[in-house]
Design a protein around this motif. Structure first.
Motif, PDB file in Angstrom:
ATOM      1  N   LYS A  33       5.539   3.130   8.260  1.00  0.00           N
ATOM      2  CA  LYS A  33       4.812   4.007   7.325  1.00  0.00           C
ATOM      3  C   LYS A  33       4.350   3.159   6.146  1.00  0.00           C
ATOM      4  CE  LYS A  33       7.606   8.217   7.834  1.00  0.00           C
ATOM      5  NZ  LYS A  33       6.769   9.374   8.050  1.00  0.00           N
ATOM      6  N   HIS A  38      -0.093  -2.390   2.218  1.00  0.00           N
ATOM      7  CA  HIS A  38       1.345  -2.305   1.932  1.00  0.00           C
ATOM      8  C   HIS A  38       2.149  -3.256   2.823  1.00  0.00           C
ATOM      9  CE1 HIS A  38       4.771   0.686   0.691  1.00  0.00           C
ATOM     10  NE2 HIS A  38       5.092  -0.567   0.484  1.00  0.00           N
ATOM     11  N   HIS A  91      11.162   4.157   6.555  1.00  0.00           N
ATOM     12  CA  HIS A  91       9.835   3.741   7.009  1.00  0.00           C
ATOM     13  C   HIS A  91       9.454   4.299   8.379  1.00  0.00           C
ATOM     14  CE1 HIS A  91       9.911   1.162   3.689  1.00  0.00           C
ATOM     15  NE2 HIS A  91      10.079  -0.011   4.248  1.00  0.00           N
ATOM     16  N   HIS A 150      13.448   7.404   1.612  1.00  0.00           N
ATOM     17  CA  HIS A 150      12.463   6.321   1.590  1.00  0.00           C
ATOM     18  C   HIS A 150      12.405   5.568   2.918  1.00  0.00           C
ATOM     19  CE1 HIS A 150      12.612   5.878  -3.105  1.00  0.00           C
ATOM     20  NE2 HIS A 150      12.198   7.062  -2.701  1.00  0.00           N
ATOM     21  N   HIS A 176       2.326   3.201   2.166  1.00  0.00           N
ATOM     22  CA  HIS A 176       2.021   4.114   1.053  1.00  0.00           C
ATOM     23  C   HIS A 176       0.808   3.685   0.253  1.00  0.00           C
ATOM     24  CE1 HIS A 176       5.610   6.140   2.246  1.00  0.00           C
ATOM     25  NE2 HIS A 176       6.325   5.041   2.075  1.00  0.00           N
ATOM     26  N   HIS A 177       0.240   2.537   0.579  1.00  0.00           N
ATOM     27  CA  HIS A 177      -1.050   2.141  -0.007  1.00  0.00           C
ATOM     28  C   HIS A 177      -1.689   1.121   0.936  1.00  0.00           C
ATOM     29  CE1 HIS A 177       1.813  -0.824  -1.875  1.00  0.00           C
ATOM     30  NE2 HIS A 177       0.885  -1.667  -1.457  1.00  0.00           N
TER      31      HIS A 177
END
Ligand code: ADP
Ligand code: GN1
Ligand code: MG
Length: 396
Positions: free
Chosen positions: A360, A366, A52, A50, A362-363
């Protein structure tokens, strides 16, 4: 130590699930891996963890019927401008840790296999280099995959929080005699909070993604707290706070926990190990692990600093650094949590305004969601500052 209790709860782990990697990415990986000094054939690979920042893959190799796993990473070169010096740092740091583990001074006598679970091990290329540069200019590296370990985005118990803090504190203690020269600064001004604040004001002025108008409340929250940004950097400048070799990215999921015992066995994600303050490490750990709702919580009413977790973090960190922690550092432990939570909130909000160019996501939105969580956590710490200070005062 309550490791047995952690181990019993490990089945609730949340991290390191594996989204399917896009075919093109897996194709790139397949072209790169023959450059590394690995026996056997690549059998399968998946995106992993997970984090980033990097593209992280878990890859399985088959060598005459026996299976070995490795972590491959494509280094984020937007974030790390000079991967060769970054890898020089990691090479030095991991060799130093390994020498201490081999001598027994770090953890007592350990087998060779166990030593390779207590520190990252770089797998070099066939030419002996710690990274491979591909034709498109991307840098790749490979580590031994540490088997029978897990990472967590949020702590499942105070015992786990204690273990994480102990692991980061122990890591710092082991690096306290890293021979000169100083490590390279892989990201300049990484924890320079006033500079992070200036980056936010620049992002507001530029408004590159035309989002400033919609986040006025968050901007106002940040601007009101400018005085908070100076405390650690001023302490370092005056010499009141010592400059040490620190990790600088002490997220809970940058510690691997042994699946059986629950012990925090290995500190990973060594890209930002460089000169810094112990308070960066402690503060960042509290901002990551001290809020049991986690960085992605959408219901802000669930975001707060857990005092039992904070107490466990303080006890673990103070225990592991007791030989070296300075009175000025101890005095600022609780305060550092507030400062670094604010700093990471500034960074998320800045990245939202810049159009999501660093972390990074994810929506959509975010980074804004993450900034809101950080700011809510700061508010919770403001309310509980006296209790947090009292916990530190009676700790260890
Ligand atoms: P990022 O900088 O993107 O956060 P990390 O180096 O932290 O990248 O790696 C992402 C995740 O991959 C970690 O949180 C951990 O779950 C997993 N991971 C990385 N290296 C190893 C390793 N050597 N063994 C086991 N898991 C690892
Ligand atoms: C990044 O790499 P990762 O996911 O462990 C970031 C940290 C932030 C964190 C916020 C090099 O950590 O500084 O605090 O995200 N790492 C870098 O979750 O910028
Ligand atoms: Mg990480």
């Amino acid at each position: 130590m309550a490791c047995a209790r952690i181990a019993a709860q490990m089945s609730t782990k949340t991290s390191a699930s594996a989204p399917a990697a896009p075919r093109a990415l897996i194709g790139e990986l397949a072209r790169v891996v023959p450059h590394f000094n690995i026996s056997g054939a690549l059998a399968s690979s998946q995106l992993y963890g997970h984090g980033h920042i990097h593209d992280t893959f878990l890859a399985t190799y088959d060598h005459a019927g026996s299976v070995t796993r490795y972590i491959h990473q494509r280094i984020n070169r937007n974030v790390f401008k000079n991967p060769p010096v970054l890898m020089e740092n990691i090479d030095r740091v991991t060799r130093h840790l390994r020498a201490k583990l081999e001598s027994g001074v770090a953890e007592g006598p350990l087998s060779a296999a166990e030593i390779s679970r207590r520190t990252l091990t770089i797998i070099p290329t066939h030419d002996g280099a710690p990274f491979h540069l591909d034709p498109s200019g991307d840098y790749w590296r490979t580590y031994i995959f540490i088997e029978k370990s897990s990472t967590f985005d949020t702590p499942i118990s105070p015992a786990m929080a204690f273990e994480a803090a102990r692991a980061f504190g122990h890591f710092q203690t082991l690096l306290s005699d890293l021979p000169a020269p100083p490590l390279h600064e892989t990201i300049p001004r990484f924890h320079d909070t006033p500079s992070r604040f200036r980056a936010l004001t620049a992002a507001i002025a530029n408004d590159a993604a035309k989002r400033a108008g919609a986040v006025r409340d968050e901007i106002a929250f940040a601007l009101r707290r400018e005085p908070l940004t100076h405390e650690l950097i001023d302490g370092l400048a005056s010499g009141e706070l010592p400059l040490r070799v620190t990790h600088n990215d002490t997220k809970l999921n940058n510690v691997l926990f042994d699946e059986n015992s629950g012990v925090g066995i290995c500190v990973i994600d060594l890209d930002t190990v460089m000169p810094g303050s112990a308070l960066y490490d402690f503060g960042d750990l509290v901002r990551s692990a001290g809020n049991p709702a986690g960085e992605d919580e959408m219901n802000l009413d669930k975001v707060n600093v857990s005092l039992p977790i904070f107490e466990a973090l303080a006890n673990g960190y103070i225990e592991a650094t007791s030989a070296s922690i300075a009175p000025a550092e101890r005095r600022l432990l609780a305060r550092s949590a507030q400062i670094i939570s604010f700093e990471i909130g500034l960074r998320f909000l800045t990245d939202h305004l810049d159009g999501d160019i660093y972390f990074k996501i994810h929506h959509p939105g975010h980074n804004l969601d993450r900034a809101r969580v950080m700011f809510r956590l700061v508010q919770s710490m403001e309310r509980h500052q006296a209790e947090m200070q009292a916990i530190v005062d009676r700790a260890g």
